[in-house]
Motif scaffolding. Structure first.
Motif, short mmCIF file in Angstrom:
data_model
loop_
_atom_site.label_atom_id
_atom_site.label_comp_id
_atom_site.label_asym_id
_atom_site.label_seq_id
_atom_site.Cartn_x
_atom_site.Cartn_y
_atom_site.Cartn_z
N LEU A 40 8.33 -9.07 10.10
CA LEU A 40 7.88 -9.40 8.74
C LEU A 40 6.55 -8.74 8.39
O LEU A 40 6.38 -8.21 7.29
CB LEU A 40 7.76 -10.92 8.57
CG LEU A 40 9.04 -11.71 8.32
CD1 LEU A 40 8.72 -13.19 8.21
CD2 LEU A 40 9.74 -11.23 7.06
N GLU A 41 5.60 -8.80 9.30
CA GLU A 41 4.26 -8.30 9.00
C GLU A 41 4.27 -6.82 8.64
O GLU A 41 3.69 -6.41 7.62
CB GLU A 41 3.31 -8.54 10.17
CG GLU A 41 1.88 -8.12 9.85
CD GLU A 41 0.92 -8.51 10.95
OE1 GLU A 41 -0.24 -8.85 10.63
OE2 GLU A 41 1.31 -8.48 12.14
N ALA A 42 4.93 -6.01 9.44
CA ALA A 42 4.96 -4.57 9.19
C ALA A 42 5.66 -4.26 7.87
O ALA A 42 5.21 -3.40 7.10
CB ALA A 42 5.66 -3.86 10.34
N VAL A 43 6.75 -4.97 7.59
CA VAL A 43 7.50 -4.73 6.35
C VAL A 43 6.65 -5.08 5.14
O VAL A 43 6.55 -4.31 4.17
CB VAL A 43 8.81 -5.54 6.35
CG1 VAL A 43 9.51 -5.40 4.99
CG2 VAL A 43 9.73 -5.07 7.46
N TYR A 44 6.00 -6.24 5.17
CA TYR A 44 5.18 -6.65 4.03
C TYR A 44 3.91 -5.80 3.89
O TYR A 44 3.48 -5.49 2.77
CB TYR A 44 4.83 -8.13 4.12
CG TYR A 44 5.92 -9.03 3.59
CD1 TYR A 44 6.15 -9.13 2.22
CD2 TYR A 44 6.72 -9.76 4.45
CE1 TYR A 44 7.16 -9.94 1.72
CE2 TYR A 44 7.74 -10.58 3.96
CZ TYR A 44 7.95 -10.66 2.59
OH TYR A 44 8.96 -11.46 2.10
N GLN A 45 3.32 -5.43 5.01
CA GLN A 45 2.14 -4.55 4.95
C GLN A 45 2.50 -3.25 4.26
O GLN A 45 1.74 -2.74 3.42
CB GLN A 45 1.62 -4.27 6.37
CG GLN A 45 0.93 -5.45 7.05
CD GLN A 45 -0.54 -5.59 6.66
OE1 GLN A 45 -1.02 -4.93 5.75
NE2 GLN A 45 -1.25 -6.45 7.36
N ASP A 46 3.65 -2.70 4.60
CA ASP A 46 4.08 -1.43 4.03
C ASP A 46 4.35 -1.55 2.53
O ASP A 46 3.85 -0.76 1.72
CB ASP A 46 5.34 -0.94 4.75
CG ASP A 46 5.83 0.39 4.20
OD1 ASP A 46 5.02 1.33 4.09
OD2 ASP A 46 7.03 0.49 3.88
N TRP A 47 5.12 -2.57 2.15
CA TRP A 47 5.49 -2.71 0.74
C TRP A 47 4.33 -3.18 -0.13
O TRP A 47 4.25 -2.86 -1.32
CB TRP A 47 6.69 -3.65 0.60
CG TRP A 47 7.96 -2.88 0.70
CD1 TRP A 47 8.76 -2.74 1.79
CD2 TRP A 47 8.53 -2.07 -0.32
NE1 TRP A 47 9.81 -1.90 1.51
CE2 TRP A 47 9.70 -1.48 0.22
CE3 TRP A 47 8.19 -1.79 -1.64
CZ2 TRP A 47 10.51 -0.62 -0.52
CZ3 TRP A 47 9.00 -0.93 -2.38
CH2 TRP A 47 10.14 -0.36 -1.82
N ASN A 48 3.39 -3.90 0.46
CA ASN A 48 2.26 -4.39 -0.33
C ASN A 48 1.34 -3.25 -0.75
O ASN A 48 0.58 -3.38 -1.71
CB ASN A 48 1.48 -5.44 0.46
CG ASN A 48 1.00 -6.57 -0.42
OD1 ASN A 48 1.80 -7.16 -1.16
ND2 ASN A 48 -0.28 -6.89 -0.38
N LYS A 49 1.41 -2.12 -0.05
CA LYS A 49 0.64 -0.95 -0.45
C LYS A 49 1.22 -0.31 -1.71
O LYS A 49 0.52 0.35 -2.47
CB LYS A 49 0.63 0.08 0.68
CG LYS A 49 -0.08 -0.39 1.94
CD LYS A 49 0.10 0.62 3.07
CE LYS A 49 -0.51 0.12 4.37
NZ LYS A 49 -0.25 1.05 5.51
#
Length: 227
Positions: A40-49
């Protein structure tokens, strides 16, 4: 005169902000569930950019402020196999995505009126390979069908939320607890809930010991409430 040296030992509480925070409170996860939560963290970090669906100040505390907070609902109500859950105003996928990972045999429908948020939610669903979640860009008033429970995170005051979701609950209950709304809220709710005589409020601080949860609550409003 002999001097005395006093040594004071202070208990230092280390609060983990990574996925281990989830594993601390949910110890019976399968390997696949653990993998989903870790990702979850990597996916949200990526999309939040690209699209700001989680506030900049909260993204570093994703597991505390969003994932574990969402899972607070499951401390109050676990969902049966085959149950249908509606997440209204899901935003970036909370509480629906974490709950769907925890309940892989329960069907979740996540709706939001803002298209860019649903785009991110769909990407998270696809990247995790979640087969029990659908995301729809729509207003809840326009959504067909009925559900066992409706979940959400403080998208509106309770009277407004009740109005939006009118007619969306199944009449027959498949759980011991009557079908209804499970709403994540915070602060003093006395005035907001004064007209609902059979509402139940659960303090999340009784389940999670982090200071963040001191004012956080799950509000349960059964389908046949008396207002």
């Amino acid at each position: 005169m002999t001097g005395f040296k006093y040594i004071i030992f202070a208990e230092i509480k280390i609060i983990h902000m990574d996925v281990s925070l989830v594993f601390e409170y949910f110890t019976m996860l399968s390997a696949q569930q653990q993998a989903h939560f870790k990702k979850l963290e990597a996916v949200y970090q990526d999309w939040n950019k690209k699209i700001n669906v989680v506030s900049r100040k909260d993204i570093d505390e994703l597991y505390l402020r969003h994932v574990l907070h969402s899972l607070g609902i499951s401390k109050v109500q676990r969902f049966n196999e085959g149950a249908q859950i509606l997440d209204v105003g899901t935003g970036g996928g909370f509480p629906g995505i974490p709950l769907a990972i925890l309940h892989p045999n329960t069907q979740f429908t996540l709706v939001d009126a803002i298209g860019k948020k649903i785009k991110v939610v769909q990407e998270v669903i696809d990247q995790l390979g979640l087969e029990n979640v659908t995301a729809q860009h729509t207003r809840v008033e326009d959504l067909p069908g009925r559900f066992d429970f409706i979940v959400s995170r403080a998208v509106a005051a309770m009277p407004t939320f009740v109005h939006w979701t009118k007619g969306k609950l199944k009449k027959e209950s498949a759980h011991e607890r009557q079908n209804g709304i499970l709403y994540l809220k915070g602060g003093d709710l006395t005035e907001e809930l004064k007209d609902y005589r059979n509402v139940q409020v659960f303090d999340l601080a009784q389940y999670f010991h982090e200071p963040f949860f001191e004012t956080k609550k799950v509000v349960y409003l059964p389908q046949k409430f008396k207002g």
